[in-house]
Design an enzyme around this catalytic site. Structure first.
Site, PDB file in Angstrom:
ATOM      1  CB  SER A 169      -0.863   0.009   1.255  1.00 44.71           C
ATOM      2  OG  SER A 169      -0.006   0.151   2.374  1.00 44.71           O
ATOM      3  CE  LYS A 170      -0.245   6.910  -3.322  1.00 46.79           C
ATOM      4  NZ  LYS A 170      -1.484   7.345  -3.882  1.00 46.79           N
TER       5      LYS A 170
END
Ligand code: GLU
Length: 481
Positions: free
Chosen positions: A248-249
């Site tokens: 994920s980011k």
């Protein structure tokens, strides 16, 4: 050591990003593996921008991808192919498939297809196109009705893919429905465009994320229908976060420019780290570009997802900072230093930064730290002390700084040897260990608890600046009077 896999100069690989976002770290690794495989073999590496999604593709993303590739040193052969420009060629292939009876026109309306899917859902059947126009004649459709072109996919038997990373993977042909090749507006689907472009570009090795594994079986259907030779495939496991979840980011699923600009990593560190993420050469951690080209093979790509580990990346980056040329590092951190100080550096200050680089670079894991650690050279007096440094000075006996100031001030020479002797003398006089003298001195001269070696600091600052910084602390802090 074995000679490694035989080289094959006819290898053609490609990187085919969709410019709907920046060059993210997973894409960078795919690009790197394709580049390395081509360069290892003395073959070709091509770049194709898959910009058929006209709504989501942006010029900004294309620029960022190209910029990221250049930054990572992943040069491509020949011109960039833009997929959208090739739409007429994709339609031509769809026409050829229609002509040969390997594709057909489907006139089913969206409402009809939705009803079909609703029924499949209700019956808990897999939702797929049921082939209702597969054997019907187009003349049965109302005049001028819109249609899509679908592949007449094989329904019998199974397809086995000999994947260079995943091994043999088999899928029953009946599991794949007749996919759309051309939409009703005549534009090609991704499945068709990829196959046609890979064929026309002579791509014979497709190295991509294993999220494309299912697509491969569909793409092979088109390849067989066209009687083309299939490329070899290598589906590489995706990168996961440190906790094993999809990247994920927060885990680092960011564009490479964030690694360059925000985190301050060097491209050779990113490359080395990405290479080791999913590929190995014994226990080697630090692998130069030349070695990577020499050693890279698909056989050593692991099958399980790799976990992104910022700590490892930082360590590798620290290594490459220590190895990097001083002038290059100076140029790289200059904007960061100036931003931090709020003004630009004069040419003599820039020269000082360069002079300090050999002493600064052993201690930094990224360019932000490197810039940060250099600020003491340029900060205005009286220095603002970091909390830890202030504590350090508070805990220092009142007279120590004064003795230091006097001893250093009396030195006839300001060189490493004299400075070292002076500090030894002070330590002896005060009956302290050398470190107990160096620490408060460091705090007074740099405002920090971490800096280059104390003698290097004094030489870099010079006699005058070192002495006035000591004076500042003597006059500012009543405990030292
Ligand atoms: N454009 C596709 C993507 O960005 C890649 C296509 C391919 O590698 O075949 O996911």
């Amino acid at each position: 050591m074995s000679a490694g896999p035989a080289k094959n100069p006819s290898v053609v690989t490609r990187f085919a990003p969709s410019p709907t976002g920046f060059l993210h770290i997973g894409g960078a690794r795919t690009a790197l593996f394709n580049w390395l495989f081509a360069r290892h073999n003395g073959g070709q590496f091509q770049l194709r921008i898959e910009d058929t999604d006209r709504v989501r593709s942006t010029k900004e993303a294309i620029d960022a991808i190209i910029d990221g590739m250049r930054w990572l040193g992943l040069d491509w052969d020949g011109d960039i192919t833009y997929q959208f420009e090739r739409a007429p060629r994709h339609a031509e292939v769809a026409e050829a498939l229609l002509k040969a009876g390997n594709a057909y026109k489907c006139f089913a309306t969206p409402e009809e297809l939705e009803a079909m899917r609703a029924e499949q859902r209700a019956k808990k059947q897999p939702q797929r196109y049921d082939g209702r126009w597969r054997d019907r004649d187009p003349s049965e459709a109302p005049a001028g009705a819109p249609y899509v072109v679908r592949l007449k996919a094989e329904q019998e038997g199974e397809t086995t893919l000999h994947d260079l990373v995943q091994g043999d993977v088999t899928v029953k042909n009946a599991e794949l429905d007749d996919m759309i090749l051309l939409r009703s507006d005549g534009t090609p689907t991704y499945m068709l465009a990829v196959v046609v472009d890979d064929h026309d570009m002579g791509v014979n090795h497709v190295i991509r994320g294993d999220d494309h594994l299912n697509n491969t079986f569909r793409q092979l259907g088109i390849i067989r229908a066209m009687n083309w030779e299939a490329p070899q495939y290598a589906h590489i496991p995706l990168i996961h976060g440190p906790d094993g979840a999809k990247l994920s980011k927060r885990h680092g699923a960011l564009g490479v420019e964030a690694y360059r600009d925000d985190f301050g990593y060097l491209p050779e560190a990113i490359s080395n780290y990405l290479l080791r993420l999913g590929w190995g050469h014994g226990d080697d951690e630090i692998i130069s570009r030349e070695q990577a080209v020499e050693w890279f093979d698909l056989g050593a790509v692991g099958r399980s997802p790799s976990r992104f580990d910022f700590k490892k990346l930082e360590n590798i980056n620290g290594h490459y900072i220590r190895e990097a040329d001083d002038q290059r590092l100076t140029d790289l951190i200059l904007p960061r230093v100036e931003k931090n100080l709020g003004h630009s550096l004069s040419s003599s200050e820039q020269a000082l930064l360069l002079q300090a680089m050999p002493f600064l670079k052993p201690r930094a894991k990224n360019l932000n730290e490197l810039a940060e650690n250099s600020l003491f050279l340029f900060e205005n007096r009286p220095l603002k002390l970091e909390d830890k440094a202030a504590k350090q000075l508070e805990n220092t006996s009142g007279s120590l700084l004064a003795i230091l100031r006097k001893t250093l001030g009396d030195l006839p020479e300001w060189d490493a040897e004299s400075l070292e002797k002076a500090l030894h003398d002070v330590a002896e006089q005060a009956d302290l260990k050398m470190g107990k003298v160096a620490q408060p001195l460091r705090a007074a001269l740099t405002g920090r608890t971490i800096s280059p070696g104390i003698f290097d600091v004094m030489i870099l600052l010079g006699r005058e600046e070192s002495l006035v910084r000591l004076d500042d602390q003597l006059s500012l802090s009543p405990t030292h009077n």
